[in-house]
Design a protein around this motif. Structure first.
Motif, PDB file in Angstrom:
ATOM      1  N   ALA A  72       0.833  -1.200   0.000  1.00 11.12           N
ATOM      2  CA  ALA A  72       0.000   0.000   0.000  1.00 11.12           C
ATOM      3  C   ALA A  72       0.871   1.255   0.000  1.00 11.12           C
ATOM      4  CB  ALA A  72      -0.941  -0.009   1.202  1.00 11.12           C
ATOM      5  N   ASN A  73       1.934   1.251   0.790  1.00  5.27           N
ATOM      6  CA  ASN A  73       2.842   2.398   0.815  1.00  5.27           C
ATOM      7  C   ASN A  73       3.523   2.596  -0.531  1.00  5.27           C
ATOM      8  OD1 ASN A  73       2.289   3.065   3.466  1.00  5.27           O
ATOM      9  ND2 ASN A  73       3.976   1.849   4.295  1.00  5.27           N
ATOM     10  N   LEU A  74       3.940   1.512  -1.164  1.00  8.49           N
ATOM     11  CA  LEU A  74       4.578   1.616  -2.478  1.00  8.49           C
ATOM     12  C   LEU A  74       3.606   2.142  -3.532  1.00  8.49           C
ATOM     13  CD1 LEU A  74       6.739  -1.635  -2.524  1.00  8.49           C
ATOM     14  CD2 LEU A  74       7.568   0.720  -2.426  1.00  8.49           C
ATOM     15  N   ILE A  75       2.370   1.704  -3.482  1.00  2.00           N
ATOM     16  CA  ILE A  75       1.360   2.202  -4.415  1.00  2.00           C
ATOM     17  C   ILE A  75       1.186   3.703  -4.230  1.00  2.00           C
ATOM     18  CG2 ILE A  75      -1.116   2.171  -4.949  1.00  2.00           C
ATOM     19  CD1 ILE A  75      -1.023  -0.879  -4.403  1.00  2.00           C
ATOM     20  N   ASP A  76       1.119   4.144  -2.977  1.00  2.00           N
ATOM     21  CA  ASP A  76       0.995   5.579  -2.708  1.00  2.00           C
ATOM     22  C   ASP A  76       2.200   6.352  -3.244  1.00  2.00           C
ATOM     23  OD1 ASP A  76      -1.453   5.184  -1.489  1.00  2.00           O
ATOM     24  OD2 ASP A  76      -0.616   5.186   0.556  1.00  2.00           O
ATOM     25  N   ARG A  77       3.385   5.813  -3.046  1.00  2.00           N
ATOM     26  CA  ARG A  77       4.598   6.495  -3.520  1.00  2.00           C
ATOM     27  C   ARG A  77       4.634   6.582  -5.042  1.00  2.00           C
ATOM     28  NH1 ARG A  77       9.724   4.058  -0.603  1.00  2.00           N
ATOM     29  NH2 ARG A  77      10.707   5.640  -1.907  1.00  2.00           N
ATOM     30  N   VAL A  78       4.200   5.533  -5.727  1.00  2.00           N
ATOM     31  CA  VAL A  78       4.172   5.548  -7.189  1.00  2.00           C
ATOM     32  C   VAL A  78       3.162   6.590  -7.669  1.00  2.00           C
ATOM     33  CG1 VAL A  78       3.487   4.205  -9.228  1.00  2.00           C
ATOM     34  CG2 VAL A  78       4.995   3.191  -7.513  1.00  2.00           C
ATOM     35  N   ARG A  79       1.995   6.641  -7.034  1.00  2.00           N
ATOM     36  CA  ARG A  79       0.991   7.644  -7.413  1.00  2.00           C
ATOM     37  C   ARG A  79       1.530   9.060  -7.205  1.00  2.00           C
ATOM     38  NH1 ARG A  79      -4.006   4.598  -4.748  1.00  2.00           N
ATOM     39  NH2 ARG A  79      -4.449   3.170  -6.463  1.00  2.00           N
ATOM     40  N   GLU A  80       2.194   9.275  -6.069  1.00  2.00           N
ATOM     41  CA  GLU A  80       2.775  10.591  -5.791  1.00  2.00           C
ATOM     42  C   GLU A  80       3.840  10.937  -6.827  1.00  2.00           C
ATOM     43  OE1 GLU A  80       4.223  10.544  -1.787  1.00  2.00           O
ATOM     44  OE2 GLU A  80       2.214  10.365  -0.932  1.00  2.00           O
ATOM     45  N   ALA A  81       4.665   9.974  -7.210  1.00  2.00           N
ATOM     46  CA  ALA A  81       5.707  10.214  -8.210  1.00  2.00           C
ATOM     47  C   ALA A  81       5.077  10.536  -9.563  1.00  2.00           C
ATOM     48  CB  ALA A  81       6.624   9.001  -8.320  1.00  2.00           C
ATOM     49  N   GLU A  82       4.009   9.827  -9.913  1.00  2.00           N
ATOM     50  CA  GLU A  82       3.321  10.110 -11.176  1.00  2.00           C
ATOM     51  C   GLU A  82       2.722  11.514 -11.153  1.00  2.00           C
ATOM     52  OE1 GLU A  82       0.470   6.967 -11.448  1.00  2.00           O
ATOM     53  OE2 GLU A  82       1.866   5.590 -12.416  1.00  2.00           O
ATOM     54  N   GLU A  83       2.115  11.880 -10.043  1.00  2.00           N
ATOM     55  CA  GLU A  83       1.498  13.204  -9.944  1.00  2.00           C
ATOM     56  C   GLU A  83       2.547  14.303 -10.001  1.00  2.00           C
ATOM     57  OE1 GLU A  83      -0.817  13.106  -6.364  1.00  2.00           O
ATOM     58  OE2 GLU A  83      -2.295  11.736  -7.220  1.00  2.00           O
ATOM     59  N   SER A  84       3.672  14.103  -9.341  1.00  3.14           N
ATOM     60  CA  SER A  84       4.714  15.132  -9.352  1.00  3.14           C
ATOM     61  C   SER A  84       5.383  15.237 -10.719  1.00  3.14           C
ATOM     62  CB  SER A  84       5.752  14.860  -8.265  1.00  3.14           C
ATOM     63  OG  SER A  84       6.490  13.699  -8.576  1.00  3.14           O
ATOM     64  N   ALA A  85       5.392  14.141 -11.465  1.00  9.62           N
ATOM     65  CA  ALA A  85       5.969  14.160 -12.812  1.00  9.62           C
ATOM     66  C   ALA A  85       4.969  14.703 -13.821  1.00  9.62           C
ATOM     67  CB  ALA A  85       6.420  12.766 -13.218  1.00  9.62           C
ATOM     68  N   GLY A  86       3.714  14.808 -13.420  1.00 11.10           N
ATOM     69  CA  GLY A  86       2.683  15.329 -14.306  1.00 11.10           C
ATOM     70  C   GLY A  86       2.206  14.349 -15.351  1.00 11.10           C
ATOM     71  N   THR A  87       2.474  13.091 -15.138  1.00 10.29           N
ATOM     72  CA  THR A  87       2.011  12.079 -16.083  1.00 10.29           C
ATOM     73  C   THR A  87       1.257  10.997 -15.341  1.00 10.29           C
ATOM     74  OG1 THR A  87       4.012  10.741 -15.870  1.00 10.29           O
ATOM     75  CG2 THR A  87       3.992  12.416 -17.610  1.00 10.29           C
ATOM     76  N   SER A  88       0.448  10.316 -16.083  1.00  8.62           N
ATOM     77  CA  SER A  88      -0.194   9.123 -15.549  1.00  8.62           C
ATOM     78  C   SER A  88      -0.064   8.034 -16.599  1.00  8.62           C
ATOM     79  CB  SER A  88      -1.666   9.381 -15.206  1.00  8.62           C
ATOM     80  OG  SER A  88      -2.436   9.456 -16.376  1.00  8.62           O
ATOM     81  N   PRO A  89      -0.024   6.816 -16.213  1.00  8.22           N
ATOM     82  CA  PRO A  89       0.178   5.751 -17.196  1.00  8.22           C
ATOM     83  C   PRO A  89      -0.959   5.685 -18.218  1.00  8.22           C
ATOM     84  CG  PRO A  89      -0.205   4.839 -14.999  1.00  8.22           C
ATOM     85  CD  PRO A  89      -0.125   6.323 -14.875  1.00  8.22           C
ATOM     86  N   ARG A  90      -2.141   6.153 -17.866  1.00 12.16           N
ATOM     87  CA  ARG A  90      -3.270   6.087 -18.795  1.00 12.16           C
ATOM     88  C   ARG A  90      -3.168   7.171 -19.867  1.00 12.16           C
ATOM     89  NH1 ARG A  90      -5.410   5.891 -13.683  1.00 12.16           N
ATOM     90  NH2 ARG A  90      -5.724   3.776 -12.992  1.00 12.16           N
ATOM     91  N   SER A  91      -2.559   8.328 -19.548  1.00 12.74           N
ATOM     92  CA  SER A  91      -2.497   9.409 -20.519  1.00 12.74           C
ATOM     93  C   SER A  91      -1.264   9.330 -21.400  1.00 12.74           C
ATOM     94  CB  SER A  91      -2.518  10.758 -19.786  1.00 12.74           C
ATOM     95  OG  SER A  91      -1.341  10.922 -19.024  1.00 12.74           O
ATOM     96  N   GLU A  92      -0.374   8.430 -21.110  1.00 14.38           N
ATOM     97  CA  GLU A  92       0.835   8.286 -21.901  1.00 14.38           C
ATOM     98  C   GLU A  92       0.505   7.631 -23.235  1.00 14.38           C
ATOM     99  OE1 GLU A  92       4.807   5.718 -21.340  1.00 14.38           O
ATOM    100  OE2 GLU A  92       4.295   7.047 -19.676  1.00 14.38           O
ATOM    101  N   PRO A  93       1.001   8.174 -24.342  1.00  8.78           N
ATOM    102  CA  PRO A  93       0.694   7.560 -25.647  1.00  8.78           C
ATOM    103  C   PRO A  93       1.353   6.185 -25.764  1.00  8.78           C
ATOM    104  CG  PRO A  93       2.311   9.304 -25.901  1.00  8.78           C
ATOM    105  CD  PRO A  93       1.861   9.329 -24.475  1.00  8.78           C
ATOM    106  N   PRO A  94       0.787   5.339 -26.582  1.00 10.24           N
ATOM    107  CA  PRO A  94       1.382   4.002 -26.736  1.00 10.24           C
ATOM    108  C   PRO A  94       2.739   4.099 -27.414  1.00 10.24           C
ATOM    109  CG  PRO A  94      -0.444   4.307 -28.281  1.00 10.24           C
ATOM    110  CD  PRO A  94      -0.406   5.512 -27.389  1.00 10.24           C
ATOM    111  N   PRO A  95       3.598   3.122 -27.197  1.00  8.77           N
ATOM    112  CA  PRO A  95       4.913   3.134 -27.827  1.00  8.77           C
ATOM    113  C   PRO A  95       4.772   3.055 -29.353  1.00  8.77           C
ATOM    114  CG  PRO A  95       4.665   1.240 -26.356  1.00  8.77           C
ATOM    115  CD  PRO A  95       3.405   1.996 -26.325  1.00  8.77           C
ATOM    116  N   PRO A  96       5.817   3.471 -30.079  1.00  8.26           N
ATOM    117  CA  PRO A  96       5.726   3.530 -31.551  1.00  8.26           C
ATOM    118  C   PRO A  96       5.471   2.186 -32.233  1.00  8.26           C
ATOM    119  CG  PRO A  96       7.847   4.381 -30.764  1.00  8.26           C
ATOM    120  CD  PRO A  96       7.072   3.946 -29.577  1.00  8.26           C
ATOM    121  N   HIS A  97       5.799   1.110 -31.602  1.00  8.80           N
ATOM    122  CA  HIS A  97       5.615  -0.177 -32.284  1.00  8.80           C
ATOM    123  C   HIS A  97       4.162  -0.634 -32.307  1.00  8.80           C
ATOM    124  CE1 HIS A  97       6.248  -1.309 -28.062  1.00  8.80           C
ATOM    125  NE2 HIS A  97       5.504  -2.350 -28.319  1.00  8.80           N
ATOM    126  N   TYR A  98       3.220   0.141 -31.708  1.00  9.83           N
ATOM    127  CA  TYR A  98       1.807  -0.237 -31.758  1.00  9.83           C
ATOM    128  C   TYR A  98       1.149   0.263 -32.980  1.00  9.83           C
ATOM    129  CZ  TYR A  98       1.481  -2.328 -27.154  1.00  9.83           C
ATOM    130  OH  TYR A  98       1.610  -3.175 -26.085  1.00  9.83           O
TER     131      TYR A  98
END
Length: 73
Positions: free
Chosen positions: A47-73
């Motif tokens: 649970a702590n690791l999940i919170d830290r990953v969410r905080e890191a994503e928020e501070s980086a201004g990205t979320s895994p859902r909004s990231e475009p797919p890699p070029p090979h798709y």
């Protein structure tokens, strides 16, 4: 009189089996309790690791859902 026909010998044998089973149950109970403590600790760590990953994503201004797919798709 054989040992199994003697009521006292049968009672003694049963008492020994009960004592062994009581000890085995106590050992199993201790093992389950220790495993429960480990599971609880690991659950909190995840649970702590999940919170830290969410905080890191928020501070980086990205979320895994909004990231475009890699070029090979």
């Amino acid at each position: 009189m054989s040992e199994m026909e003697d009521p006292h010998a049968r009672i003694d044998a049963l008492e020994m089996r009960i004592a062994y089973q009581d000890r085995a149950l106590d050992d199993l109970n201790r093992a389950v309790l220790e495993q429960w403590k480990q599971i609880d600790s690991l659950t909190r760590q995840v649970a702590n690791l999940i919170d830290r990953v969410r905080e890191a994503e928020e501070s980086a201004g990205t979320s895994p859902r909004s990231e475009p797919p890699p070029p090979h798709y």
